[in-house]
Design a protein around this motif. Sequence first.
Motif, PDB file in Angstrom:
ATOM      1  N   GLY A 175       0.792  -1.232   0.000  1.00 10.68           N
ATOM      2  CA  GLY A 175       0.000   0.000   0.000  1.00 10.68           C
ATOM      3  C   GLY A 175       0.821   1.277   0.000  1.00 10.68           C
ATOM      4  N   HIS A 176       2.135   1.138  -0.190  1.00  7.10           N
ATOM      5  CA  HIS A 176       2.995   2.324  -0.154  1.00  7.10           C
ATOM      6  C   HIS A 176       3.161   2.966  -1.527  1.00  7.10           C
ATOM      7  CE1 HIS A 176       5.328   0.727   3.665  1.00  7.10           C
ATOM      8  NE2 HIS A 176       4.010   0.715   3.811  1.00  7.10           N
ATOM      9  N   GLY A 177       2.425   2.488  -2.517  1.00  6.99           N
ATOM     10  CA  GLY A 177       2.666   2.898  -3.908  1.00  6.99           C
ATOM     11  C   GLY A 177       2.729   4.401  -4.131  1.00  6.99           C
ATOM     12  N   ASN A 178       1.857   5.143  -3.491  1.00  4.62           N
ATOM     13  CA  ASN A 178       1.876   6.601  -3.690  1.00  4.62           C
ATOM     14  C   ASN A 178       3.090   7.233  -3.008  1.00  4.62           C
ATOM     15  OD1 ASN A 178      -0.449   6.337  -5.115  1.00  4.62           O
ATOM     16  ND2 ASN A 178      -1.782   7.350  -3.629  1.00  4.62           N
ATOM     17  N   TYR A 180       1.514   3.952   7.806  1.00  4.78           N
ATOM     18  CA  TYR A 180       0.196   3.331   8.032  1.00  4.78           C
ATOM     19  C   TYR A 180      -0.926   4.199   7.451  1.00  4.78           C
ATOM     20  CZ  TYR A 180      -3.415   0.730  10.625  1.00  4.78           C
ATOM     21  OH  TYR A 180      -4.504  -0.028  10.983  1.00  4.78           O
ATOM     22  N   ASP A 181      -0.914   5.490   7.816  1.00  6.84           N
ATOM     23  CA  ASP A 181      -1.948   6.375   7.259  1.00  6.84           C
ATOM     24  C   ASP A 181      -1.802   6.461   5.739  1.00  6.84           C
ATOM     25  OD1 ASP A 181      -2.974   6.801   9.730  1.00  6.84           O
ATOM     26  OD2 ASP A 181      -2.134   8.801   9.999  1.00  6.84           O
ATOM     27  N   GLY A 182      -0.558   6.412   5.272  1.00  3.70           N
ATOM     28  CA  GLY A 182      -0.323   6.477   3.822  1.00  3.70           C
ATOM     29  C   GLY A 182      -0.917   5.288   3.090  1.00  3.70           C
ATOM     30  N   SER A 224      -5.076  -5.909  -3.174  1.00  2.00           N
ATOM     31  CA  SER A 224      -5.036  -6.476  -1.828  1.00  2.00           C
ATOM     32  C   SER A 224      -3.895  -5.808  -1.061  1.00  2.00           C
ATOM     33  CB  SER A 224      -4.827  -7.991  -1.909  1.00  2.00           C
ATOM     34  OG  SER A 224      -4.772  -8.526  -0.615  1.00  2.00           O
ATOM     35  N   VAL A 225      -4.263  -5.024  -0.064  1.00  2.00           N
ATOM     36  CA  VAL A 225      -3.282  -4.243   0.696  1.00  2.00           C
ATOM     37  C   VAL A 225      -3.048  -4.919   2.050  1.00  2.00           C
ATOM     38  CG1 VAL A 225      -2.773  -1.994   1.712  1.00  2.00           C
ATOM     39  CG2 VAL A 225      -4.120  -2.121  -0.403  1.00  2.00           C
ATOM     40  N   SER A 226      -1.799  -5.187   2.357  1.00  2.00           N
ATOM     41  CA  SER A 226      -1.476  -5.797   3.657  1.00  2.00           C
ATOM     42  C   SER A 226      -1.562  -4.733   4.746  1.00  2.00           C
ATOM     43  CB  SER A 226      -0.068  -6.386   3.640  1.00  2.00           C
ATOM     44  OG  SER A 226       0.017  -7.412   2.695  1.00  2.00           O
ATOM     45  N   LEU A 227      -2.605  -4.817   5.551  1.00  2.00           N
ATOM     46  CA  LEU A 227      -2.803  -3.842   6.628  1.00  2.00           C
ATOM     47  C   LEU A 227      -1.986  -4.259   7.862  1.00  2.00           C
ATOM     48  CD1 LEU A 227      -4.437  -1.340   7.599  1.00  2.00           C
ATOM     49  CD2 LEU A 227      -6.210  -2.929   8.356  1.00  2.00           C
ATOM     50  N   GLU A 263       1.529   2.752  15.204  1.00  2.24           N
ATOM     51  CA  GLU A 263       2.710   2.417  16.014  1.00  2.24           C
ATOM     52  C   GLU A 263       3.057   0.931  15.879  1.00  2.24           C
ATOM     53  OE1 GLU A 263       0.129   4.189  17.134  1.00  2.24           O
ATOM     54  OE2 GLU A 263       1.112   6.144  17.202  1.00  2.24           O
ATOM     55  N   SER A 264       2.020   0.086  15.965  1.00  6.85           N
ATOM     56  CA  SER A 264       2.261  -1.365  15.832  1.00  6.85           C
ATOM     57  C   SER A 264       2.785  -1.690  14.439  1.00  6.85           C
ATOM     58  CB  SER A 264       0.967  -2.144  16.080  1.00  6.85           C
ATOM     59  OG  SER A 264       0.402  -1.810  17.306  1.00  6.85           O
ATOM     60  N   TYR A 265       2.222  -1.003  13.446  1.00  5.64           N
ATOM     61  CA  TYR A 265       2.659  -1.244  12.057  1.00  5.64           C
ATOM     62  C   TYR A 265       4.133  -0.874  11.903  1.00  5.64           C
ATOM     63  CZ  TYR A 265       2.728  -1.100   6.941  1.00  5.64           C
ATOM     64  OH  TYR A 265       3.041  -1.309   5.611  1.00  5.64           O
ATOM     65  N   ALA A 266       4.510   0.294  12.429  1.00  3.33           N
ATOM     66  CA  ALA A 266       5.897   0.742  12.285  1.00  3.33           C
ATOM     67  C   ALA A 266       6.853  -0.236  12.978  1.00  3.33           C
ATOM     68  CB  ALA A 266       6.051   2.140  12.868  1.00  3.33           C
TER      69      ALA A 266
END
Length: 199
Positions: free
Chosen positions: A102-105, A148-150, A124-127, A133-136
């Motif tokens: 999901g980081h394409g942009n 994450y917001d991106g 299909s975006v891996s959330l 914070e957990s994602y980072a």
Amino acid sequence: MTISYVVKNGIYINLTNRCSNSCKFCIRQNGAGVYGSDSLWLEREPTAEEVIEDLEKYDFNKYDELVFCGYGEPTECIDTLVAVAKWAKSVSDISIRINTNGHGNMINGKDITPMLEGTVDIISVSLNCADAESYAELCIPEFGIKAYDGLIEFARLCVPKVKKVVLSVVETTLPDEDIKKCAELAQSIGAELRVRPFE
Ligand code: SF4
């Protein structure tokens, strides 16, 4: 080098080994391939022409979908991806999916979602997580806490342009309350949540 490989009824396309994440669970840390494929480490990234030449060995009628996947993040090569997807649509009606972080942009420094309209059927975006914070911490993104917001914004922008947008999480890695939060998040942007089994 392995540009494509088959998993079940799908043809998977390996455009790049680059990725803007360094996920702690990434399968690339454990081996060179997936589902018995040859090594997916590329000597170099293939051109669109090379990918198309490779795909011409398949009879698309025998498969359900084309999947831009990995060993890496496919939107790192967005121009190649779109060129190949347009070619595939011109020669068949095979469904086309992108599996992405999901980081394409953020990777491309622009909104790439208009490029996907009419060429890609499923994103299909891996959330992975229920908060930034957990994602980072889990995915160690080069874009830091903003990643994450991106990725959510990317998925939101895909919704009006792509037939189906899916946010995915792995069922065994999150408590039920986090899965509930992810489901609410997906619903709020018009996407689906897929809780996939750990493989
Ligand atoms: S986004 Fe995918 S390819 Fe990139 S590090 Fe994470 S699991 Fe690996």
